[in-house]
Structures are given as structure tokens and as C-alpha cells.
Scaffold this motif. Structure first.
Motif, PDB file in Angstrom:
ATOM      1  N   PRO A  77      67.872  71.671 -45.702  1.00 19.96           N
ATOM      2  CA  PRO A  77      67.624  72.859 -44.879  1.00 19.96           C
ATOM      3  C   PRO A  77      68.419  72.859 -43.583  1.00 19.96           C
ATOM      4  CG  PRO A  77      65.570  71.878 -45.648  1.00 19.96           C
ATOM      5  CD  PRO A  77      66.653  70.910 -45.970  1.00 19.96           C
ATOM      6  N   SER A  78      68.757  71.665 -43.069  1.00 15.56           N
ATOM      7  CA  SER A  78      69.464  71.593 -41.787  1.00 15.56           C
ATOM      8  C   SER A  78      70.935  71.959 -41.912  1.00 15.56           C
ATOM      9  CB  SER A  78      69.339  70.183 -41.204  1.00 15.56           C
ATOM     10  OG  SER A  78      69.936  69.229 -42.074  1.00 15.56           O
ATOM     11  N   ARG A  79      71.438  72.113 -43.146  1.00 17.23           N
ATOM     12  CA  ARG A  79      72.841  72.506 -43.323  1.00 17.23           C
ATOM     13  C   ARG A  79      73.103  73.885 -42.718  1.00 17.23           C
ATOM     14  NH1 ARG A  79      77.409  69.577 -44.257  1.00 17.23           N
ATOM     15  NH2 ARG A  79      76.994  67.953 -45.762  1.00 17.23           N
ATOM     16  N   ILE A  80      72.143  74.788 -42.909  1.00 20.49           N
ATOM     17  CA  ILE A  80      72.271  76.147 -42.364  1.00 20.49           C
ATOM     18  C   ILE A  80      71.126  76.339 -41.379  1.00 20.49           C
ATOM     19  CG2 ILE A  80      72.421  78.594 -42.881  1.00 20.49           C
ATOM     20  CD1 ILE A  80      73.300  77.885 -45.694  1.00 20.49           C
ATOM     21  N   GLU A  81      71.451  76.274 -40.104  1.00 17.63           N
ATOM     22  CA  GLU A  81      70.439  76.362 -39.061  1.00 17.63           C
ATOM     23  C   GLU A  81      70.304  77.800 -38.571  1.00 17.63           C
ATOM     24  OE1 GLU A  81      71.572  73.683 -36.017  1.00 17.63           O
ATOM     25  OE2 GLU A  81      71.093  71.869 -37.163  1.00 17.63           O
ATOM     26  N   ALA A  82      69.068  78.202 -38.345  1.00 17.46           N
ATOM     27  CA  ALA A  82      68.787  79.537 -37.814  1.00 17.46           C
ATOM     28  C   ALA A  82      68.534  79.431 -36.322  1.00 17.46           C
ATOM     29  CB  ALA A  82      67.578  80.144 -38.514  1.00 17.46           C
ATOM     30  N   GLY A  83      69.192  80.285 -35.543  1.00 16.26           N
ATOM     31  CA  GLY A  83      69.012  80.299 -34.095  1.00 16.26           C
ATOM     32  C   GLY A  83      68.922  81.718 -33.575  1.00 16.26           C
ATOM     33  N   SER A  84      68.811  81.837 -32.267  1.00 16.26           N
ATOM     34  CA  SER A  84      68.690  83.160 -31.661  1.00 16.26           C
ATOM     35  C   SER A  84      69.951  84.002 -31.849  1.00 16.26           C
ATOM     36  CB  SER A  84      68.378  83.021 -30.166  1.00 16.26           C
ATOM     37  OG  SER A  84      69.397  82.254 -29.525  1.00 16.26           O
ATOM     38  N   ASN A  85      71.104  83.317 -32.011  1.00 17.71           N
ATOM     39  CA  ASN A  85      72.365  84.045 -32.164  1.00 17.71           C
ATOM     40  C   ASN A  85      72.788  84.213 -33.616  1.00 17.71           C
ATOM     41  OD1 ASN A  85      72.702  84.240 -29.357  1.00 17.71           O
ATOM     42  ND2 ASN A  85      73.557  82.170 -29.280  1.00 17.71           N
ATOM     43  N   GLY A  86      71.977  83.754 -34.553  1.00 16.97           N
ATOM     44  CA  GLY A  86      72.314  83.903 -35.961  1.00 16.97           C
ATOM     45  C   GLY A  86      72.261  82.583 -36.691  1.00 16.97           C
ATOM     46  N   TYR A  87      72.969  82.492 -37.801  1.00 22.16           N
ATOM     47  CA  TYR A  87      72.977  81.303 -38.655  1.00 22.16           C
ATOM     48  C   TYR A  87      74.251  80.501 -38.435  1.00 22.16           C
ATOM     49  CZ  TYR A  87      69.039  83.355 -41.185  1.00 22.16           C
ATOM     50  OH  TYR A  87      67.809  83.885 -41.522  1.00 22.16           O
ATOM     51  N   VAL A  88      74.088  79.157 -38.474  1.00 23.58           N
ATOM     52  CA  VAL A  88      75.223  78.247 -38.280  1.00 23.58           C
ATOM     53  C   VAL A  88      75.274  77.272 -39.456  1.00 23.58           C
ATOM     54  CG1 VAL A  88      76.306  76.542 -36.776  1.00 23.58           C
ATOM     55  CG2 VAL A  88      74.948  78.384 -35.779  1.00 23.58           C
ATOM     56  N   LEU A  89      76.445  77.201 -40.097  1.00 21.67           N
ATOM     57  CA  LEU A  89      76.655  76.200 -41.139  1.00 21.67           C
ATOM     58  C   LEU A  89      77.220  74.942 -40.490  1.00 21.67           C
ATOM     59  CD1 LEU A  89      76.778  75.362 -44.137  1.00 21.67           C
ATOM     60  CD2 LEU A  89      79.086  76.309 -44.215  1.00 21.67           C
TER      61      LEU A  89
END
Length: 691
Positions: A77-89
Motif C-alpha cells: 500500500p505504501s507504493r502509492i501514497e495518498a496526500g493532500s496534493n494527490g497521489y505519489v508513486l
């Protein structure tokens, strides 16, 4: 994992097997995240990429479904992190072909600008070798906003091809470059630079007329297609060919001979290397994930026979492809039996020769040779493995200064005085890993036939790979010797070290190197500690054993731990490995009289007994006066500070000192040691202390 987009999109797991990526939109989403790896991508932008203006009502829900599916596919799950600015791979260094391509491309163009054509060609060739097709994400229809990034990478590929051809011509490889130049010119007939390079390759190949014909066709095509004349570069090449300008001559053979040479000196990786997964991962991370702008130095320390060299070579092979300019290896013989350690003045000429230096130009002065070495390594991606170092002083002159280099060192000592070095202490192997190593060495069938004897051998080898390999060598050399038979031989302590030798390998000889490096007082302490058995020993008991003050004894013990002859178990407790204890006991028998041994054990036994008995009384009475009296009376024997006198863990440790000392005393029957042993046992029962 391995992410590839320089061609069809592809993801491979840690085992090298391709991973199924699912439906088209899921693959497009992964491609978009890969093109923006490490950067936050807003949700609205991903919705636009996937559906454009025709997004369904449940588009956000579908997007989350795709994200969840990708997380499952990628195994974390940590491969694609969700944040306030969107998703980060999140992509680790070395996992994505694009990043390696851009890095190599930048290095290649830089080397070309500096005239280092051999290095430039190697970098460009490696960069182009990462491409598996002509276009980025071939076969996957990308939305318009993503095509710009793909086009940028394809343009960068064109510049790398051009740099590669220029480096080839500069190295006199016109014959090898000619087929590529002809094919590329047919594909891009209006590219004047390609035309000029083709004319030069033809001219150097003795085809002057063909070179002039290339110019004529280019002039006609440019006039017909664009209505322009050839540019300055093409005109200049034409004029130079007409007058046979000497500038166009191919480089001399001596220049051609200086083609890129990357030394590959690492010893062979052990096919039977076993375990150490956590340590391998930690060292790999330290070597390849360091911040930019500084030299990476990692030092691996550990006891004799613990497998430092095999471990370092194994990890070095795993990261070797990150150092295309070469991997250099030197055994410094800091702890090799019967071999003198190498001096920096002996190592530097060897390194300079490996890097292409001239033997006649190697400076005799160490400082000057080290400066020449740093010049030759500047800007080159090199891996150095300095094995078996004696100390930091031996290694320091051998360190490059360039942050593009990486240094891995093994030593029995912790080389803590090396600036900015990362340190890893290698411990003995777990029992199951030792058994697995034995199985790989002698065969699974032989081990499966007697697993109990296998475990016994693993235990008796004490987790030392050297001892395990020697035991395996004896079993291989004597097919008739059963595992049970070898286990029985090893179980006899007096003979165990003699059994653990085969050909040029011997556990005893390996230990002897460390022992001979000790000063007299350190070696005496090492010998006497063997009289206390295999349990932990406190500073207080060791002080009584050696008849030395505690503060001085602590320094002696710390030094023995520094040279890996002791293990630090707690703040003031130490332990000796079983095989080292047997070696120390051998030295004790040869270098200490029986009377000296008896007196040493008596001192240690009496100190443990007095501490244990008196403190037991203190704990039972629980009075401040008695506690104060006990603290004053037993201070030199290591009673805990005020407020901790009833700590059961401390009581257990002191009782362990007592029992261990009593059991191991030489001549225990009839020499006055036996009586306190019995008293110690009664005290243990009376006060309920654990062993």
C-alpha cells in the motif's frame, strides 16, 4: 521491483518475474504515475487523463478502485501514497529504467564535452541499451497531456544516439559506426549533422567519392524540400574532403588502444551464500541510497570466521552494475594467517595500474601516489572493496574523493575513525541458517538423512561460517564419515579446534592472528576469561579474576571487544564465543601455570559468592541501614547504585557469575573451591534467584 517504460510498460517483481497489470485504464494510470514518479499528482488531473471531458459520474470511485488494484499488484500500500496534493508513486533508486537512462545520458554528454570519449561511449551505449522499442510506453495509447513527457524522452534518446556516434568517430571506430549512420540517415534524410558524420565515416573508410556523393544528395534534397542551401557544418565537411584535410584523419592506433576499460576484479560470489537477508538489505541501502555530493564508505566489522569477506563480495556483486567504470578489489591481509599486512605504498601502485595508469609514472611517495589516485578516480563510477583491513590508518590513503565512487571495507575492528563511514557489525549466523549452509555445501539428501546430527554440528560450529565450511569440507573429503560421527568428534571440547581444520583453512589459525596482535595484559585477560565458561561475565568478576582494578579491567575488556574477541552483552557484561573460549583455554594451558589458574578462579568465585550472599541478606532485611552497609561493603564488586539493590535482573546476573565460575574452576575437587560451590547452590534456592 523493476519498472520499465522505455518500450512497452512492464513491471517485474523481486524474483524477476513479470507482473500482470490488469485492464487498460489501470495500465494508463500506472504509466501516468511512473512518468511523474516521486511527484504528487492531483486527483482532477488523473481523472482528466483517464476520461477527459467524458468522465462518468462515479469517476472518482473508479479511480480509487484502480489505485487500490495497483497497490495490490505492486504488493505494498505504501507504493502509492495518498496526500493532500494527490497521489505519489514511490520509486527506490535503481528501480526505474527512465531514471537510469537520464542519469547515464547526462554522464555520457558530460564525458563527451570533457574529451573522455571512451567513458562517454560506454555511458551512451548503456543508456541506449535500456530502450526496448523506439517509443516510450509503446502499444499504450496515452492521453495528450502525457505525450509531451514521452516525446521529451524520445528527443533525449536522439541526442544520446548523436553523442554515441560522435564518441565512436573520435575513437576511430568509423567502420563500426558506418552501418548505423547509413540507417539513421535514411530514416532522417534532412538531418545535416548525421550527413556530416556519415561523410566523415565514409572518407575514413577510403570511400572519398561516396562521401562527396552524400553531400550532393543532401544539397539537392534541402533545396527541393526546404528551398535552402546546406548549413556551415555540412559545407565545411565537404570542403575538407575536397582538399584531403589532415584534420579528418582517423586517430592513431595509440589513441584507439585507449578505449574504455572497466576493471572487474571482484572475487567470485559464493554459490552457497546463505541467509543474512536483513544485513544484505541494510548494506545495499547504505551503499546505493546515500545522498548526492559525498563519497560513500561502508565498513563491515566482525569476529574472525564470521564471514565478512563472503558477505561483502556477495553484496558487491549485487550492486556492481551501478559502477560501470569498474569494480576493484584488494585483500589488505590485515588478519590473514602468516601473511604480512599490505602497506598503502604497496596498494596504491596496484590501484593505479588497474585504473589504466602507467607503471613508470607511479610516484614513490605515498601522498603523491594517493593524489594521483584521486585524480584518476574523479568523476568515474567505481566500486572499491578493501577486504581484511588491519585498521583505519591502512585504509585512509586508499580512499577516493569523488562522490561518484563507493568504498566497501571489511575488518575485524570497527573503523570508527574513518570520517562519514557507515558501520555494520556482522554477528554469527542463526542456527537454522548454519544448517542451511551445511545443506548447500554437502547436499540436501545427506542432511535430510540425519537432521538431528545436522543441528548438533550447526550448534558446535557456533554460527561461524568458516567453521561450518570446514566441517562441510571434512564431510565431503570423507564420504564414509557420517554427520553423527563428525558431531561426536566436535562434541569433545579438547579436540574441537583440531577437527575444524581442512587444507589451508583452520579456525585456530584464524583466531591466532587476532591473539598475536594483543599486548601482554590484554592477552592475559583473554586467557583467564576462558576459565569462567560460556556465560556472561561482569566487569567486577573479571577484575577479581585478573586481580586488577575494575576501571582498568573495563578498559581491557573494551579493547578485547573492539578486536572482536569478546561480545558486549550489556553495560558491564561481556561474553566469549564458544570456539574462542576453547582457543583461549588452549592458550591458558600453555601460558599459565595450574596454580595461576586456580588462584584466578578462586578470586572470581569468592567475589561472586560474597556479592551474592551479602546482597541476598540486604534484600531480605530491606532496611536502609543494612542496604547502606551492603553498598559500602560490596562497592568494588559492582553492587547496583542506591535505589537498585533489589533489581532481580542484577541478582540473576550475579548468580550466573557465581555458578559459571564454580563449574569451570580447574581442579575443583580437593583444592578448596568445591565448598563455596555448594553454598552458592543453597543461596540460590533460599532466595529464589533465577539462573
Amino acid at each position: 521491483m523493476d519498472f520499465k517504460i522505455l518500450g512497452p510498460i512492464e513491471v517485474r517483481g523481486a524474483n524477476g518475474q513479470p507482473i500482470a497489470l490488469g485492464r487498460r485504464k489501470q495500465r494508463v494510470l500506472l504509466a501516468a504515475l511512473l512518468l511523474n514518479a516521486g511527484r504528487a499528482v492531483p486527483t482532477h488531473r488523473m481523472l482528466d487523463w483517464l476520461w477527459g471531458e467524458q468522465a462518468p459520474v462515479n469517476a472518482e470511485s473508479n479511480l480509487y478502485t484502480y489505485i487500490s488494484a495497483l497497490r495490490r499488484v505492486l504488493g505494498s500500500p505504501s507504493r502509492i501514497e495518498a496526500g493532500s496534493n494527490g497521489y505519489v508513486l514511490q520509486i527506490a533508486p535503481g528501480e526505474m529504467d527512465v531514471r537510469l537512462f537520464e542519469e547515464l545520458a547526462a554522464q555520457g554528454r558530460l564525458m563527451l564535452s570533457e574529451g573522455r570519449n571512451d567513458v562517454a561511449l560506454e555511458r551512451c551505449a548503456r543508456a541506449l541499451g535500456l530502450w526496448r522499442a523506439e517509443s516510450v510506453l509503446e502499444g499504450l495509447s496515452l492521453p495528450e497531456p502525457l505525450r509531451g513527457e514521452a516525446a521529451r524522452l524520445e528527443r533525449l534518446r536522439t541526442t544520446v544516439v548523436d553523442a554515441s556516434l560522435e564518441a565512436r568517430l573520435a575513437l576511430g571506430q568509423h567502420g563500426e559506426a558506418l552501418p548505423d549512420l547509413e540507417a539513421l540517415t535514411r530514416r532522417d534524410p534532412l538531418n545535416e549533422r548525421l550527413r556530416a558524420q556519415l561523410m566523415l565515416a565514409l572518407y575514413r573508410s577510403g570511400r572519398r567519392a561516396d562521401a562527396l556523393a552524400v553531400y550532393q544528395r543532401a544539397r539537392e534534397m534541402l533545396a527541393a524540400e526546404l528551398g535552402v542551401d546546406p548549413g556551415p557544418e555540412l559545407i565545411r565537411m565537404h570542403q575538407q574532403i575536397l582538399v584531403d584535410d589532415s584534420v579528418l584523419a582517423a586517430p592513431s592506433p595509440s589513441v584507439i588502444a585507449r578505449r574504455f576499460f572497466a576493471p572487474a576484479e571482484l572475487p567470485i560470489d559464493s554459490a552457497s551464500f546463505t541467509g543474512r537477508a536483513a544485513e544484505v538489505s541494510r548494506l545495499r541501502t547504505a551503499l546505493v541510497s546515500a545522498g548526492p555530493g559525498r563519497l560513500v564508505v561502508s565498513a563491515v566489522a566482525g569476529a574472525a570466521g564470521v564471514g565478512k569477506s563472503a558477505f561483502a563480495v556477495h553484496v558487491a556483486h549485487q550492486i556492481a552494475d551501478r559502477f560501470p567504470d569498474g569494480q576493484l578489489y584488494v585483500n589488505l591481509h590485515g588478519s590473514t594467517p602468516d601473511v604480512r599486512p599490505l602497506n598503502p605504498s604497496e596498494v596504491l601502485p596496484r590501484l593505479l595500474r588497474s585504473l589504466g595508469g602507467d607503471d613508470t609514472a607511479v610516484p614513490a611517495d605515498v601522498d603523491e601516489a594517493a593524489a594521483r589516485f584521486r585524480s584518476l578516480t574523479d568523476g568515474r563510477r567505481l566500486l572499491f572493496l578493501f577486504d581484511n583491513a588491519r585498521d583505519a590508518a591502512q585504509v585512509r590513503p586508499l580512499l577516493p574523493a569523488s562522490p561518484t565512487c563507493c568504498v566497501l571495507i571489511t575488518s575485524r575492528r570497527m573503523l570508527t575513525s574513518l570520517d562519514s563511514a557507515a558501520h555494520l557489525r556482522l554477528d554469527v549466523m542463526a542456527e537454522d541458517e548454519t544448517a542451511t549452509l551445511l545443506s548447500r555445501l554437502i547436499g540436501e539428501e545427506r542432511v535430510a538423512a540425519d537432521p538431528r546430527a545436522t543441528r548438533a554440528i550447526a550448534q558446535l560450529c557456533g554460527g561461524l561460517p568458516l567453521a561450518t565450511r570446514i566441517a562441510a569440507a571434512r564431510l565431503i573429503a570423507r564420504p564414509g564419515l557420517s554427520l553423527r560421527g563428525l558431531a561426536a568428534r566436535l562434541a569433545v571440547e579438547e579436540h574441537r579446534l583440531s577437527e575444524l581444520q581442512a587444507d589451508d583453512r583452520a579456525v585456530r589459525a584464524c583466531f591466532m592472528v587476532s591473539y598475536r596482535g594483543l599486548e601482554a595484559e590484554h592477552s592475559r585477560m583473554f586467557r583467564l576469561l576462558s576459565l569462567l565458561g560460556g556465560s556472561d561475565v561482569s566487569v567486577a568478576v573479571a577484575a577479581a579474576l585478573a586481580d586488577r582494578p575494575e576501571e582498568h579491567t573495563a578498559d581491557l575488556l573494551d579493547h578485547l571487544a573492539d578486536v572482536q574477541l569478546l561480545e558486549v552483552r550489556d553495560v558491564d557484561r561481556y561474553r566469549m564465543h564458544d570456539l574462542l573460549r576453547l582457543f583461549a583455554r588452549e592458550r591458558t594451558r600453555q601460558e599459565e601455570t595450574e596454580e595461576e589458574q586456580v588462584q584466578a578462579v578462586r578470586r572470581a568465585l569468592h567475589s561472586s559468592l560474597v556479592i551474592a550472599c551479602t546482597l541476598g541478606d540486604v534484600c531480605n532485611r530491606r532496611t536502609r541501614r543494612d542496604a547502606k552497609f551492603g553498598h559500602l561493603a560490596l562497592g568494588r564488586f559492582g553492587v547496583p547504585p542506591e535505589g537498585c539493590t533489589a533489581d532481580p535482573r542484577w541478582l540473576n546476573a550475579k548468580m550466573a557469575d557465581l555458578i559459571s565460575t564454580a563449574r569451570q574452576g580447574p581442579g575443583a575437587a580437593g583444592d578448596g573451591i568445591g565448598l563455596p560451590v555448594a553454598r552458592g547452590a543453597r543461596h540460590r534456592s533460599s532466595y529464589g534467584w533465577g539462573g
